[in-house]
Motif scaffolding. Structure first.
Motif, PDB file in Angstrom:
ATOM      1  N   ALA A 212       0.847  -1.190   0.000  1.00 12.71           N
ATOM      2  CA  ALA A 212       0.000   0.000   0.000  1.00 12.71           C
ATOM      3  C   ALA A 212       0.884   1.243   0.000  1.00 12.71           C
ATOM      4  O   ALA A 212       1.993   1.232   0.523  1.00 12.71           O
ATOM      5  CB  ALA A 212      -0.901   0.000   1.229  1.00 12.71           C
ATOM      6  N   ILE A 213       0.364   2.294  -0.584  1.00  9.63           N
ATOM      7  CA  ILE A 213       1.074   3.570  -0.587  1.00  9.63           C
ATOM      8  C   ILE A 213       0.506   4.422   0.536  1.00  9.63           C
ATOM      9  O   ILE A 213      -0.712   4.610   0.625  1.00  9.63           O
ATOM     10  CB  ILE A 213       0.907   4.298  -1.933  1.00  9.63           C
ATOM     11  N   ARG A 214       1.380   4.920   1.386  1.00 12.94           N
ATOM     12  CA  ARG A 214       0.936   5.808   2.464  1.00 12.94           C
ATOM     13  C   ARG A 214       0.480   7.133   1.842  1.00 12.94           C
ATOM     14  O   ARG A 214       0.981   7.552   0.799  1.00 12.94           O
ATOM     15  CB  ARG A 214       2.076   6.046   3.443  1.00 12.94           C
ATOM     16  N   PRO A 215      -0.490   7.783   2.476  1.00 13.09           N
ATOM     17  CA  PRO A 215      -1.016   9.042   1.933  1.00 13.09           C
ATOM     18  C   PRO A 215       0.065  10.080   1.641  1.00 13.09           C
ATOM     19  O   PRO A 215       0.013  10.758   0.602  1.00 13.09           O
ATOM     20  CB  PRO A 215      -1.971   9.529   3.030  1.00 13.09           C
ATOM     21  N   GLU A 216       1.055  10.205   2.518  1.00 16.84           N
ATOM     22  CA  GLU A 216       2.097  11.219   2.277  1.00 16.84           C
ATOM     23  C   GLU A 216       2.927  10.885   1.037  1.00 16.84           C
ATOM     24  O   GLU A 216       3.368  11.782   0.318  1.00 16.84           O
ATOM     25  CB  GLU A 216       2.993  11.412   3.506  1.00 16.84           C
ATOM     26  N   ASN A 217       3.106   9.587   0.752  1.00 15.36           N
ATOM     27  CA  ASN A 217       3.830   9.208  -0.459  1.00 15.36           C
ATOM     28  C   ASN A 217       2.983   9.424  -1.708  1.00 15.36           C
ATOM     29  O   ASN A 217       3.493   9.808  -2.760  1.00 15.36           O
ATOM     30  CB  ASN A 217       4.305   7.754  -0.375  1.00 15.36           C
ATOM     31  N   LEU A 218       1.679   9.190  -1.588  1.00 20.32           N
ATOM     32  CA  LEU A 218       0.776   9.464  -2.697  1.00 20.32           C
ATOM     33  C   LEU A 218       0.804  10.948  -3.041  1.00 20.32           C
ATOM     34  O   LEU A 218       0.819  11.329  -4.219  1.00 20.32           O
ATOM     35  CB  LEU A 218      -0.646   9.020  -2.351  1.00 20.32           C
ATOM     36  N   MET A 219       0.852  11.785  -2.018  1.00 20.52           N
ATOM     37  CA  MET A 219       0.921  13.228  -2.231  1.00 20.52           C
ATOM     38  C   MET A 219       2.230  13.614  -2.923  1.00 20.52           C
ATOM     39  O   MET A 219       2.251  14.484  -3.791  1.00 20.52           O
ATOM     40  CB  MET A 219       0.744  13.970  -0.910  1.00 20.52           C
ATOM     41  N   LYS A 220       3.327  12.957  -2.571  1.00 19.47           N
ATOM     42  CA  LYS A 220       4.613  13.226  -3.215  1.00 19.47           C
ATOM     43  C   LYS A 220       4.579  12.828  -4.686  1.00 19.47           C
ATOM     44  O   LYS A 220       5.091  13.547  -5.542  1.00 19.47           O
ATOM     45  CB  LYS A 220       5.735  12.481  -2.498  1.00 19.47           C
ATOM     46  N   ILE A 221       3.981  11.685  -4.963  1.00 19.41           N
ATOM     47  CA  ILE A 221       3.880  11.227  -6.353  1.00 19.41           C
ATOM     48  C   ILE A 221       3.045  12.208  -7.171  1.00 19.41           C
ATOM     49  O   ILE A 221       3.424  12.607  -8.274  1.00 19.41           O
ATOM     50  CB  ILE A 221       3.272   9.810  -6.413  1.00 19.41           C
ATOM     51  N   ALA A 222       1.912  12.620  -6.615  1.00 16.19           N
ATOM     52  CA  ALA A 222       1.036  13.560  -7.314  1.00 16.19           C
ATOM     53  C   ALA A 222       1.766  14.870  -7.580  1.00 16.19           C
ATOM     54  O   ALA A 222       1.675  15.428  -8.677  1.00 16.19           O
ATOM     55  CB  ALA A 222      -0.236  13.804  -6.504  1.00 16.19           C
ATOM     56  N   SER A 223       2.498  15.346  -6.602  1.00 18.09           N
ATOM     57  CA  SER A 223       3.244  16.591  -6.761  1.00 18.09           C
ATOM     58  C   SER A 223       4.307  16.449  -7.852  1.00 18.09           C
ATOM     59  O   SER A 223       4.465  17.336  -8.693  1.00 18.09           O
ATOM     60  CB  SER A 223       3.891  16.979  -5.435  1.00 18.09           C
TER      61      SER A 223
END
Length: 78
Positions: free
Chosen positions: A15-26
Motif C-alpha cells: 500500500a502507498i501511504r497518503p504522504e507518499n501518494l501526495m509526493k507522487i502527485a506533486s
C-alpha cells in the motif's frame, strides 16, 4: 521512493501511504484525486494554468492550437 516500491504498489503487493501518494502527485503535477480516480478536478486545472504561466505568449498560442486540434480530432471520431 524506489522503482521497486512503485512496482509493488501498482501490483497491489504494498500500500502507498497518503504522504507518499501526495509526493507522487506533486512530482507528476496532478492531484491525488486524478491518481486515485482518473477524475480531473479544479486543482488539476489550476496546476495546468500554473504551467501555462511559465510560457511566453507565443508558446501559449501554440499550446492552444494543439488543444484545438485535439478537440476537433476527438469530435470527428465520436
Amino acid at each position: 521512493m524506489t522503482t521497486q516500491f512503485v512496482s509493488y504498489a501498482e501490483s497491489d503487493k504494498r500500500a502507498i501511504r497518503p504522504e507518499n501518494l501526495m509526493k507522487i502527485a506533486s512530482a507528476l503535477g496532478v492531484s491525488t484525486d486524478y491518481i486515485l480516480t482518473g477524475d480531473i478536478i479544479d486543482k488539476d486545472k489550476l496546476l495546468l494554468s500554473d504551467k501555462l504561466d511559465k510560457l511566453t505568449a507565443g508558446e501559449v498560442r501554440i499550446v492552444e492550437s494543439i488543444i484545438d486540434e485535439c478537440i476537433a480530432l476527438y469530435h470527428r471520431e465520436s
